[in-house]
Design a protein around this motif. Structure first.
Motif, PDB file in Angstrom:
ATOM      1  N   ASP A 176      80.086  16.129   6.585  1.00  0.00           N
ATOM      2  CA  ASP A 176      81.349  16.113   7.336  1.00  0.00           C
ATOM      3  C   ASP A 176      82.524  15.554   6.544  1.00  0.00           C
ATOM      4  OD1 ASP A 176      80.025  17.159   9.539  1.00  0.00           O
ATOM      5  OD2 ASP A 176      79.590  15.173  10.378  1.00  0.00           O
ATOM      6  N   ILE A 177      82.263  14.936   5.422  1.00  0.00           N
ATOM      7  CA  ILE A 177      83.326  14.348   4.619  1.00  0.00           C
ATOM      8  C   ILE A 177      84.048  15.462   3.865  1.00  0.00           C
ATOM      9  CG2 ILE A 177      83.848  12.816   2.675  1.00  0.00           C
ATOM     10  CD1 ILE A 177      81.491  11.065   3.584  1.00  0.00           C
ATOM     11  N   PRO A 178      85.365  15.515   3.939  1.00  0.00           N
ATOM     12  CA  PRO A 178      86.102  16.579   3.246  1.00  0.00           C
ATOM     13  C   PRO A 178      85.987  16.452   1.735  1.00  0.00           C
ATOM     14  CG  PRO A 178      87.617  14.966   4.174  1.00  0.00           C
ATOM     15  CD  PRO A 178      86.258  14.590   4.651  1.00  0.00           C
ATOM     16  N   LEU A 179      86.022  17.603   1.080  1.00  0.00           N
ATOM     17  CA  LEU A 179      85.910  17.588  -0.377  1.00  0.00           C
ATOM     18  C   LEU A 179      87.233  17.953  -1.027  1.00  0.00           C
ATOM     19  CD1 LEU A 179      85.740  20.705  -1.642  1.00  0.00           C
ATOM     20  CD2 LEU A 179      83.471  20.585  -0.666  1.00  0.00           C
ATOM     21  N   GLU A 180      87.334  17.548  -2.270  1.00  0.00           N
ATOM     22  CA  GLU A 180      88.496  17.844  -3.098  1.00  0.00           C
ATOM     23  C   GLU A 180      88.017  18.683  -4.281  1.00  0.00           C
ATOM     24  OE1 GLU A 180      91.790  14.988  -4.763  1.00  0.00           O
ATOM     25  OE2 GLU A 180      89.985  14.733  -5.992  1.00  0.00           O
ATOM     26  N   VAL A 181      88.769  19.712  -4.613  1.00  0.00           N
ATOM     27  CA  VAL A 181      88.511  20.445  -5.847  1.00  0.00           C
ATOM     28  C   VAL A 181      89.200  19.651  -6.948  1.00  0.00           C
ATOM     29  CG1 VAL A 181      88.833  22.588  -7.117  1.00  0.00           C
ATOM     30  CG2 VAL A 181      88.390  22.660  -4.646  1.00  0.00           C
ATOM     31  N   ALA A 182      88.404  18.966  -7.737  1.00  0.00           N
ATOM     32  CA  ALA A 182      88.954  18.116  -8.790  1.00  0.00           C
ATOM     33  C   ALA A 182      89.569  18.958  -9.905  1.00  0.00           C
ATOM     34  CB  ALA A 182      87.874  17.205  -9.351  1.00  0.00           C
ATOM     35  N   ARG A 183      88.886  20.047 -10.233  1.00  0.00           N
ATOM     36  CA  ARG A 183      89.330  21.035 -11.208  1.00  0.00           C
ATOM     37  C   ARG A 183      88.320  22.173 -11.143  1.00  0.00           C
ATOM     38  NH1 ARG A 183      86.548  19.730 -16.444  1.00  0.00           N
ATOM     39  NH2 ARG A 183      85.550  17.721 -16.150  1.00  0.00           N
ATOM     40  N   PRO A 184      88.598  23.306 -11.774  1.00  0.00           N
ATOM     41  CA  PRO A 184      87.629  24.403 -11.699  1.00  0.00           C
ATOM     42  C   PRO A 184      86.242  23.954 -12.157  1.00  0.00           C
ATOM     43  CG  PRO A 184      89.697  25.194 -12.608  1.00  0.00           C
ATOM     44  CD  PRO A 184      89.810  23.684 -12.505  1.00  0.00           C
ATOM     45  N   GLY A 185      85.255  24.161 -11.291  1.00  0.00           N
ATOM     46  CA  GLY A 185      83.883  23.812 -11.625  1.00  0.00           C
ATOM     47  C   GLY A 185      83.406  22.483 -11.088  1.00  0.00           C
ATOM     48  N   ILE A 186      84.273  21.713 -10.423  1.00  0.00           N
ATOM     49  CA  ILE A 186      83.827  20.432  -9.883  1.00  0.00           C
ATOM     50  C   ILE A 186      84.549  20.117  -8.573  1.00  0.00           C
ATOM     51  CG2 ILE A 186      85.430  19.072 -11.283  1.00  0.00           C
ATOM     52  CD1 ILE A 186      83.206  16.896 -11.407  1.00  0.00           C
ATOM     53  N   THR A 187      83.746  19.778  -7.574  1.00  0.00           N
ATOM     54  CA  THR A 187      84.289  19.277  -6.312  1.00  0.00           C
ATOM     55  C   THR A 187      83.730  17.882  -6.098  1.00  0.00           C
ATOM     56  OG1 THR A 187      82.478  20.234  -4.999  1.00  0.00           O
ATOM     57  CG2 THR A 187      84.484  21.578  -5.271  1.00  0.00           C
ATOM     58  N   ARG A 188      84.445  17.098  -5.289  1.00  0.00           N
ATOM     59  CA  ARG A 188      83.975  15.736  -5.021  1.00  0.00           C
ATOM     60  C   ARG A 188      84.399  15.307  -3.632  1.00  0.00           C
ATOM     61  NH1 ARG A 188      87.629  13.600  -9.774  1.00  0.00           N
ATOM     62  NH2 ARG A 188      89.662  13.818  -8.822  1.00  0.00           N
ATOM     63  N   LYS A 189      83.628  14.376  -3.092  1.00  0.00           N
ATOM     64  CA  LYS A 189      83.931  13.735  -1.820  1.00  0.00           C
ATOM     65  C   LYS A 189      83.448  12.306  -1.929  1.00  0.00           C
ATOM     66  CE  LYS A 189      81.343  16.871   0.439  1.00  0.00           C
ATOM     67  NZ  LYS A 189      80.702  17.490   1.626  1.00  0.00           N
ATOM     68  N   ALA A 190      84.029  11.415  -1.146  1.00  0.00           N
ATOM     69  CA  ALA A 190      83.712  10.000  -1.324  1.00  0.00           C
ATOM     70  C   ALA A 190      83.566   9.269  -0.002  1.00  0.00           C
ATOM     71  CB  ALA A 190      84.792   9.322  -2.160  1.00  0.00           C
ATOM     72  N   TYR A 191      82.719   8.262  -0.049  1.00  0.00           N
ATOM     73  CA  TYR A 191      82.551   7.287   1.023  1.00  0.00           C
ATOM     74  C   TYR A 191      82.727   5.936   0.344  1.00  0.00           C
ATOM     75  CZ  TYR A 191      80.354   4.636   4.815  1.00  0.00           C
ATOM     76  OH  TYR A 191      80.098   3.757   5.843  1.00  0.00           O
ATOM     77  N   ALA A 192      83.553   5.088   0.934  1.00  0.00           N
ATOM     78  CA  ALA A 192      83.771   3.781   0.313  1.00  0.00           C
ATOM     79  C   ALA A 192      83.925   2.711   1.371  1.00  0.00           C
ATOM     80  CB  ALA A 192      85.017   3.799  -0.563  1.00  0.00           C
ATOM     81  N   THR A 193      83.427   1.534   1.039  1.00  0.00           N
ATOM     82  CA  THR A 193      83.708   0.336   1.811  1.00  0.00           C
ATOM     83  C   THR A 193      84.748  -0.437   1.009  1.00  0.00           C
ATOM     84  OG1 THR A 193      82.069  -1.102   0.745  1.00  0.00           O
ATOM     85  CG2 THR A 193      81.280   0.318   2.545  1.00  0.00           C
ATOM     86  N   ASP A 194      85.019  -1.645   1.417  1.00  0.00           N
ATOM     87  CA  ASP A 194      85.950  -2.465   0.652  1.00  0.00           C
ATOM     88  C   ASP A 194      85.343  -2.912  -0.678  1.00  0.00           C
ATOM     89  OD1 ASP A 194      87.865  -2.307   2.723  1.00  0.00           O
ATOM     90  OD2 ASP A 194      86.839  -3.923   3.789  1.00  0.00           O
TER      91      ASP A 194
END
Length: 137
Positions: free
Chosen positions: A16-34
């Motif tokens: 359910d976490i949205p992803l970002e296209v970092a650049r062609p060939g790589i996507t990323r999504k993140a979960y972070a606490t403090d």
């Protein structure tokens, strides 16, 4: 408000976490606490290689799917599913996928400030709306 306050006792699926296209060939999504950040990267075979380093934190690399040669200071380390490696701060590193796509989960302590935008979806928790990152319209 801290991220922790919004996340305590909240179940969140990486699906359910949205992803970002970092650049062609790589996507990323993140979960972070403090205190910690987990970044889910999906890396395609043939990705343009970009050696880089981080001066402020170590990087814990976990390969969930696929295979890659993970280079640290020019030395390749073959990694496959369920393999872990700690990259020391200041060491040049990059991933070269050999069988993919490769799901590479990176763990950063402390959270990366330059990836903070990847966790802007936390503000929408509980709003019964799709989670998004970046500017809201």
């Amino acid at each position: 408000m801290s991220l922790n306050e919004s996340l305590y006792s909240e179940v969140v699926s990486f699906d359910d976490i949205p992803l970002e296209v970092a650049r062609p060939g790589i996507t990323r999504k993140a979960y972070a606490t403090d205190e910690v950040m987990i970044v889910w990267n999906t890396v395609e075979k043939g990705l343009e290689l970009r050696p880089h380093s981080h001066e402020d934190f170590d990087q814990l690399v976990f390969i969930l799917e696929g295979e890659a040669d993970y280079y640290v200071d020019g030395v390749p380390h073959h990694m496959g599913p369920r393999d872990l490696m700690l990259v020391q701060r200041g060491k040049e590193h990059y991933i070269d996928v050999t069988s993919g796509p490769c799901v590479n989960i990176d763990i950063f302590v402390p959270p990366r400030a330059d990836y903070a935008h990847l966790t802007s979806w936390v503000a929408n928790l509980g709003a019964k709306e799709p989670l998004t990152i970046g500017e809201q319209s």
